[in-house]
Design an enzyme around this catalytic site. Sequence first.
Site, PDB file in Angstrom:
ATOM      1  N   HIS A  81       0.849  -1.199   0.000  1.00  0.00           N
ATOM      2  CA  HIS A  81       0.000   0.000   0.000  1.00  0.00           C
ATOM      3  C   HIS A  81       0.883   1.247   0.000  1.00  0.00           C
ATOM      4  CE1 HIS A  81       1.017   0.306   4.238  1.00  0.00           C
ATOM      5  NE2 HIS A  81       0.565  -0.920   4.430  1.00  0.00           N
TER       6      HIS A  81
HETATM    7  P1  TYD Z   1      -1.977  -3.318   7.717  1.00  0.00           P
HETATM    8  O1  TYD Z   1      -1.915  -1.901   7.290  1.00  0.00           O
HETATM    9  O2  TYD Z   1      -2.683  -4.285   6.815  1.00  0.00           O
HETATM   10  O3  TYD Z   1      -0.506  -3.857   8.015  1.00  0.00           O
HETATM   11  P2  TYD Z   1       0.750  -3.852   7.027  1.00  0.00           P
HETATM   12  O4  TYD Z   1       1.084  -2.411   6.750  1.00  0.00           O
HETATM   13  O5  TYD Z   1       1.813  -4.515   7.788  1.00  0.00           O
HETATM   14  O6  TYD Z   1       0.351  -4.624   5.811  1.00  0.00           O
HETATM   15  O7  TYD Z   1      -2.634  -3.358   9.164  1.00  0.00           O
HETATM   16  C1  TYD Z   1      -3.045  -4.565   9.761  1.00  0.00           C
HETATM   17  C2  TYD Z   1      -4.176  -4.261  10.718  1.00  0.00           C
HETATM   18  O8  TYD Z   1      -3.720  -3.460  11.803  1.00  0.00           O
HETATM   19  C3  TYD Z   1      -5.311  -3.510  10.061  1.00  0.00           C
HETATM   20  O9  TYD Z   1      -6.535  -4.041  10.576  1.00  0.00           O
HETATM   21  C4  TYD Z   1      -5.139  -2.101  10.543  1.00  0.00           C
HETATM   22  C5  TYD Z   1      -4.515  -2.281  11.905  1.00  0.00           C
HETATM   23  N1  TYD Z   1      -3.644  -1.164  12.332  1.00  0.00           N
HETATM   24  C6  TYD Z   1      -4.003  -0.414  13.444  1.00  0.00           C
HETATM   25  O10 TYD Z   1      -5.059  -0.628  14.070  1.00  0.00           O
HETATM   26  N2  TYD Z   1      -3.184   0.593  13.850  1.00  0.00           N
HETATM   27  C7  TYD Z   1      -2.018   0.870  13.214  1.00  0.00           C
HETATM   28  O11 TYD Z   1      -1.266   1.801  13.637  1.00  0.00           O
HETATM   29  C8  TYD Z   1      -1.660   0.079  12.052  1.00  0.00           C
HETATM   30  C9  TYD Z   1      -0.397   0.347  11.309  1.00  0.00           C
HETATM   31  C10 TYD Z   1      -2.511  -0.932  11.651  1.00  0.00           C
END
Ligand code: TYD
Length: 137
Positions: free
Chosen positions: A54
Amino acid sequence: MKTTIHDCKLIDLPRKYDRRGSLTPITNQDQIPFDIVRTYYLYDVPGGESRGGHAHRELQQLIMSVMGAFDVVLDDGTDKKTVRLERAYYGLYVPRQIWRELINFSSGGICLVLASMPYDEAEYIRDYDTFIQEKQK
Ligand code: TYD
């Protein structure tokens, strides 16, 4: 101004080393170009797994491997580069509007992320075509 992968920089963080081990301190606006508002870490990542996939509209980050190793694939819509993170005293600065994937996690790897803003799902770009469209505006 449009960001490019050339704005993504590997920052050499301080390392206090003695026979007891190493310590790396990070202070707001000292080593990194933003104020730290949020910290999170990725752990229990199965070996070979990927994260990310992303971009962020406004968020800036410093991405670190504090244990193990992984590769960060950076993409500005025109150029791509891959940076391997495998030392706890290097931080990869990623400005806004860069598509990133974290791949090839080593088993037991821990990725620490320092972020410039609170978590806001509306600020994510999770669709690659949307990223390319926004990049071309
Ligand atoms: P995601 O953005 O998919 O992780 P990555 O960047 O590693 O692919 O996030 C995973 C889950 O965690 C999603 O449900 C959102 C949540 N999240 C939070 O609640 N707070 C945060 O600060 C972050 C980064 C993610």
